[in-house]
Each structure stands twice: as C-alpha cells, then as structure tokens.
Design a protein around this motif. Sequence first.
Motif, mmCIF file in Angstrom:
data_model
loop_
_atom_site.group_PDB
_atom_site.id
_atom_site.type_symbol
_atom_site.label_atom_id
_atom_site.label_comp_id
_atom_site.label_asym_id
_atom_site.label_seq_id
_atom_site.Cartn_x
_atom_site.Cartn_y
_atom_site.Cartn_z
ATOM 1 N N GLY A 102 -2.941 -12.109 -0.018
ATOM 2 C CA GLY A 102 -2.697 -10.772 -0.536
ATOM 3 C C GLY A 102 -3.681 -9.729 -0.047
ATOM 4 N N ARG A 103 -4.787 -10.214 0.552
ATOM 5 C CA ARG A 103 -5.777 -9.242 1.036
ATOM 6 C C ARG A 103 -5.865 -9.346 2.552
ATOM 7 N NH1 ARG A 103 -10.826 -7.998 -2.860
ATOM 8 N NH2 ARG A 103 -9.613 -7.532 -4.726
ATOM 9 N N LEU A 104 -5.355 -8.329 3.235
ATOM 10 C CA LEU A 104 -5.256 -8.381 4.687
ATOM 11 C C LEU A 104 -5.982 -7.199 5.320
ATOM 12 C CD1 LEU A 104 -1.447 -9.159 4.609
ATOM 13 C CD2 LEU A 104 -3.253 -10.787 5.243
ATOM 14 N N TYR A 105 -6.546 -7.436 6.499
ATOM 15 C CA TYR A 105 -7.097 -6.299 7.245
ATOM 16 C C TYR A 105 -6.644 -6.376 8.690
ATOM 17 C CZ TYR A 105 -10.822 -8.930 9.725
ATOM 18 O OH TYR A 105 -11.523 -9.770 10.543
ATOM 19 N N TYR A 106 -6.734 -5.258 9.366
ATOM 20 C CA TYR A 106 -6.330 -5.212 10.768
ATOM 21 C C TYR A 106 -7.291 -4.317 11.546
ATOM 22 C CZ TYR A 106 -4.276 -0.849 9.022
ATOM 23 O OH TYR A 106 -4.098 0.362 8.416
ATOM 24 N N VAL A 107 -7.363 -4.553 12.850
ATOM 25 C CA VAL A 107 -8.134 -3.708 13.762
ATOM 26 C C VAL A 107 -7.279 -3.568 15.008
ATOM 27 C CG1 VAL A 107 -10.263 -3.437 15.090
ATOM 28 C CG2 VAL A 107 -10.281 -4.775 12.977
ATOM 29 N N GLY A 108 -6.978 -2.359 15.408
ATOM 30 C CA GLY A 108 -6.157 -2.247 16.604
ATOM 31 C C GLY A 108 -5.652 -0.845 16.843
ATOM 32 N N PRO A 109 -4.926 -0.664 17.947
ATOM 33 C CA PRO A 109 -4.474 0.667 18.322
ATOM 34 C C PRO A 109 -3.238 1.131 17.563
ATOM 35 C CG PRO A 109 -3.757 -0.922 19.948
ATOM 36 C CD PRO A 109 -4.596 -1.681 18.956
ATOM 37 N N LEU A 121 -6.795 11.135 19.585
ATOM 38 C CA LEU A 121 -6.184 10.674 20.818
ATOM 39 C C LEU A 121 -4.750 10.239 20.527
ATOM 40 C CD1 LEU A 121 -9.155 8.495 22.043
ATOM 41 C CD2 LEU A 121 -8.239 10.482 23.243
ATOM 42 N N ARG A 122 -3.980 10.082 21.588
ATOM 43 C CA ARG A 122 -2.609 9.609 21.393
ATOM 44 C C ARG A 122 -2.583 8.099 21.167
ATOM 45 N NH1 ARG A 122 1.377 13.263 25.153
ATOM 46 N NH2 ARG A 122 1.212 15.095 23.826
ATOM 47 N N GLN A 123 -3.487 7.404 21.855
ATOM 48 C CA GLN A 123 -3.727 6.020 21.451
ATOM 49 C C GLN A 123 -5.088 6.017 20.787
ATOM 50 O OE1 GLN A 123 -3.519 2.769 24.313
ATOM 51 N NE2 GLN A 123 -4.830 1.508 23.024
ATOM 52 N N PHE A 124 -5.112 5.748 19.517
ATOM 53 C CA PHE A 124 -6.380 5.690 18.808
ATOM 54 C C PHE A 124 -6.456 4.346 18.105
ATOM 55 C CE2 PHE A 124 -4.770 6.574 14.471
ATOM 56 C CZ PHE A 124 -3.473 6.951 14.796
ATOM 57 N N HIS A 125 -7.593 4.064 17.501
ATOM 58 C CA HIS A 125 -7.769 2.733 16.943
ATOM 59 C C HIS A 125 -8.144 2.802 15.476
ATOM 60 C CE1 HIS A 125 -7.978 2.335 21.251
ATOM 61 N NE2 HIS A 125 -7.586 1.093 21.095
ATOM 62 N N GLN A 126 -7.518 1.925 14.736
ATOM 63 C CA GLN A 126 -7.767 1.933 13.305
ATOM 64 C C GLN A 126 -8.249 0.578 12.833
ATOM 65 O OE1 GLN A 126 -4.053 3.199 11.404
ATOM 66 N NE2 GLN A 126 -4.878 5.268 11.308
ATOM 67 N N VAL A 127 -9.107 0.626 11.845
ATOM 68 C CA VAL A 127 -9.391 -0.568 11.081
ATOM 69 C C VAL A 127 -8.891 -0.223 9.677
ATOM 70 C CG1 VAL A 127 -11.766 0.264 10.759
ATOM 71 C CG2 VAL A 127 -11.178 -2.064 10.124
ATOM 72 N N GLY A 128 -8.204 -1.165 9.054
ATOM 73 C CA GLY A 128 -7.639 -0.837 7.751
ATOM 74 C C GLY A 128 -7.390 -2.075 6.921
ATOM 75 N N VAL A 129 -7.155 -1.871 5.641
ATOM 76 C CA VAL A 129 -6.872 -3.004 4.746
ATOM 77 C C VAL A 129 -5.612 -2.715 3.920
ATOM 78 C CG1 VAL A 129 -9.346 -3.403 4.479
ATOM 79 C CG2 VAL A 129 -8.106 -2.152 2.709
ATOM 80 N N VAL A 143 -11.359 -1.817 -3.321
ATOM 81 C CA VAL A 143 -10.828 -1.317 -2.052
ATOM 82 C C VAL A 143 -11.650 -0.115 -1.575
ATOM 83 C CG1 VAL A 143 -8.845 -0.090 -1.081
ATOM 84 C CG2 VAL A 143 -8.502 -2.243 -2.284
ATOM 85 N N ILE A 144 -12.028 0.716 -2.511
ATOM 86 C CA ILE A 144 -12.853 1.874 -2.149
ATOM 87 C C ILE A 144 -14.265 1.423 -1.763
ATOM 88 C CG2 ILE A 144 -13.976 3.937 -3.085
ATOM 89 C CD1 ILE A 144 -11.347 4.386 -4.711
ATOM 90 N N ALA A 145 -14.765 0.436 -2.472
ATOM 91 C CA ALA A 145 -16.117 -0.055 -2.167
ATOM 92 C C ALA A 145 -16.182 -0.618 -0.752
ATOM 93 C CB ALA A 145 -16.532 -1.121 -3.179
ATOM 94 N N VAL A 298 6.214 -5.502 -5.650
ATOM 95 C CA VAL A 298 4.815 -5.911 -5.527
ATOM 96 C C VAL A 298 3.948 -4.664 -5.349
ATOM 97 C CG1 VAL A 298 3.163 -7.159 -4.085
ATOM 98 C CG2 VAL A 298 5.443 -8.094 -4.428
ATOM 99 N N PRO A 299 2.918 -4.521 -6.171
ATOM 100 C CA PRO A 299 2.058 -3.349 -5.992
ATOM 101 C C PRO A 299 1.223 -3.467 -4.723
ATOM 102 C CG PRO A 299 1.147 -4.808 -7.661
ATOM 103 C CD PRO A 299 2.492 -5.373 -7.292
ATOM 104 N N GLY A 300 0.795 -2.337 -4.195
ATOM 105 C CA GLY A 300 -0.021 -2.358 -2.981
ATOM 106 C C GLY A 300 -1.002 -1.213 -2.962
ATOM 107 N N ILE A 301 -2.098 -1.434 -2.232
ATOM 108 C CA ILE A 301 -3.066 -0.349 -2.042
ATOM 109 C C ILE A 301 -3.804 -0.624 -0.737
ATOM 110 C CG2 ILE A 301 -4.760 -1.603 -3.490
ATOM 111 C CD1 ILE A 301 -5.966 1.156 -4.192
ATOM 112 N N GLY A 302 -4.167 0.426 -0.030
ATOM 113 C CA GLY A 302 -4.869 0.207 1.242
ATOM 114 C C GLY A 302 -5.464 1.489 1.792
ATOM 115 N N TRP A 303 -6.144 1.326 2.922
ATOM 116 C CA TRP A 303 -6.679 2.496 3.613
ATOM 117 C C TRP A 303 -6.738 2.201 5.105
ATOM 118 C CZ3 TRP A 303 -10.783 0.643 6.279
ATOM 119 C CH2 TRP A 303 -11.604 -0.329 5.697
#
Length: 423
Positions: A102-109, A121-129, A143-145, A298-303
């Motif tokens: 239930g707790r996932l993160y990603y790093v990528g364009p 940029l038009r291709q930019f990179h995000q890290v997120g959960v 999640v904020i912490a 299913v509830p969800g929250i992320g950034w």
Amino acid sequence: MAVRYQSLRGFSDLLPGETELWQAFETRARRALARYGFREIRPPHLEKTELFTRSVGEGTDIVGKEMFTFEVSGDSVSLRPELTAQVCRAYIEHGLDRRGLGRLYYVGPAFRKERPQKGRLRQFHQVGVEVFGESAPETDVEVIAVALETVAAAGVEQPRLLLNSIGDPESRTAYKRILVAALESVRAQLCADCRTRLERNPLRVLDCKVDHCRTLTADAPRIDEHLSDDARRHFDAVRAGLDRLGIAYQVDPRLVRGLDYYVHTTFEIQAEGLGSQNTVLGGGRYDGLVAQLGGRQVPGIGWAAGIERLLMAAGVDTAESREVLDLYLVTLGPRAREGALELAQKLRAEDLRVGWDTAGHGLGGQMKRAGRSGARYAVLVGDDELERGLVSVKDLSSGEQSEAPLEPGELAVWLRRRSEEQC
RNA sequence: GUGGGCGUAGCUCAGCGGUAGAGUCCCUGACUGUGGAUCAGGAUGUCGUGGGUUCAAAUCCCAUCGCCCACCCCA
C-alpha cells in the motif's frame, strides 16, 4: 556550436558531474522513503491516454494541451504527464491491496508539452509517493513528514510547508457554488484568466497572481469555513499530528491543487531561489480515485516532487572536483610500463577505481594526468620499486608521499587503511 | 499558447558593416624520479540555421531552431 543535431526543446542531457549529484540525492531519498515502509514501483513511460484524461481531469491544462499524445495500433497513447494515475492503475491491475503493498514510491521522468522555463522542462523528473488504503489523519501526517525528509535529502534549506483542506467532494461542490455566487458581483472586474477559471475550475481563482484579482477575492468565502464536520475533524487531526511532531506549516486557504482528483488535505512545499517555479513538491489526498479508475473504494494520498527543482533550490553546483578514481598508476621505465595493463586490472579486481596513461607519456605528463583525473593517489612504479617489491604512493591533494606494498591485495588494504585514517 | 532578452572556440564572453578575438580549457615541449606553478610553442570556429540587403554581413532585415525570463500552468 555549429552542431548538426541538438536535443529537442525542453529535453536535456544530464552530464557527468550532475549525474553524481542526482545519484547522491536519490540514494538519500530512497533511504528516507524506506524508513516509512515505502517500496519502489516503476510504471512504463507510455500509457493509454484515457487513463490520464479520466484521472487528472478533462478540463485541466495538463490533459487539455500538455500531453505528448500519438497513436499506436489504433489506440491513443500518451507519455505520462504525471505518475499518480499509473500507480493507481498498477495497484488495481496487480491486486496490490491483497499483497500488502500500500505504500509505493517512484523516481522517474514525466513529460509535459509546456513552454520551457527555469525549473520547467518538457521531460522532467519526479520522485513521489502514493499510499493506498489508509484513511486516518496520521497517514497524512506521515506522508507530509516523509515529503519534508525528501526535500531535506536534496539539501534544500528553509522549505516552506503550505497546508489546506479542500474538503470532501460534497463540501467541495457546495463550496464551489457558494464561491461562484459570491464572485458574481465582481466577475466583470476579474482578469480574463480568472473569468475562464470561474467557469472551469473556480477554486483556482483564489490563487491568481494578479494583485487586482487578489484584492477582489480577499473577502471571498473561505473553504475552511465551509467544510463538512468530517472534513473539519480530519483536517484538525492532521494539524494536531504535525504539531505533535514539531513540523512547522502555514495554513493557506487559497492553496488549491490543479488536478481534479484531490480531496481533503492538500499541501505544497516551496523553496527560495527558483523564480516563479518555486513549488518544489505538491500533493494531497485523493480518496475517490482508485474507485473512479475501476478499483474498489480505496482511499489514497500522495505527493510528487520535481527533482530538477529540488536540486536547483538546494543550489549545489556540479561536483566537478569530485573524486572519481582511487588511484592513478604512474610508470617509469619500460619494465613497469609493460606491467601496467596487468597491474591496473589486478587492482581493479580488488575493487579499486584505477586509471593510468595508456598513451605512455613521460613522468611529468603522467603526473599531470594523474592530477587531472580526479584520483586520490598517484601510485608510482619504477625499476627501483619493482626490485624492492614496493610502490611509492603520493596523496595528490596533500602532496605527501610514502611507500606501500606492490602486491595488489596488500596495496588495496594499505590504501583503504590510509583513507580511513584521513577521514 | 502570449510577451521580452539572448545564441561567436569545449567553457565564460568581447567584437556590432571592411582579414574572427580574449581569458580559460585542451595539445606539445622544457620534464625518464614527481602533478596543481612558470615559460615557450600549437590546435580549435560553416559567428545557431536558412534566406535577403550590400562592392563587402558575426555585425543590418526576415524567417526558423534552441536557450533564458515573465505570464499561463505545474513538480
């Protein structure tokens, strides 16, 4: 500069020097995320367009005009403009709820066809959960912490956390009506953009940057005065949790997220020194999204955070002077020269980063190259050394020189011990 | 998508109608027992691209591509 080919507008190369900075950030960020139980997911870059129009919102700019969309075998597909919708899709598709993921993160364009600008940029990179299946306010707090820890991992100083609640869907719809009605009287005086916002996404009128609009809307009804009891309770609990953890924030009733799927808690982290693109991270709760995409309720929250912006805000220059080799092999005389290829290889087998001058320059030339190579030590091998079974090791930053064993395994141990002594 | 600024050596930039320059970096040597210093030599450009004006264009004009900034939007 008369280059035949150049990268596409808004697409850029990340060069050595920068890549090391990114890696260092990613390593620290992954550590922080792991401490909160997040596991990494890597969705594909391409996805059916419909997934994004459904989730991000038909009326948003991202979907309306910023996606790279084309056709593949009769399907409309798009480069992902963000990853939340994809992670939801994967969550549903692979039944991740039943696997306790239930707790996932990603790093990528991610890709958006906007006019490029600093920090955009038009291709930019995000890290997120993304967190699924947790509806308690404590989850919002965590999640904020972890968002703040991620920003800290980049080295951003004095980030500003802005917080708001836009309520549950019911209170939000009700508030929209109240807001539109209240602004009706000043409608004609609002800027052109705000007049269209009033039609399409009235909440966004509140964070217009035009001073005139801000004055006109100063006394507009605030969303925090129109929250349902449930929404109110949830928001109060989130604030209490942040207070308990000593996390400073600023409630900004005008903070509204641009994507359609947000409800309840929304937040944003801003940093200095980025010009107008000062939002470095943004997120919020999206309890209805999974169901909307065909999953269970299913509830969800992320950034998501923009890596380019984070690193820019941290103000670290490219790490030019970074140490990239442990040692540079310098040979004197034909015998040592002949053995260099093999010796370098043996030292690498000891997990040392080794460089040497394949061109066979004189001693001065080799030392010059050693100095430039970014090596910590120059290891000198000459007839004298070969006979005695020793090498001369020169610390290239201090200039200090001493003798060490020639045998690769022993030399590796010697160098490691010495490096540790100096740290 | 709208408005403004800018594209000259690998990098930072000067030149702004009359033979393409500086600093730095790079290469070679002084240098086969010591790099970062110094000295001497050397290399490098379709002056973003295409067109136009002119006896002559890096320089003026138009278009185009890219970068930067602001708006918009967002991370």
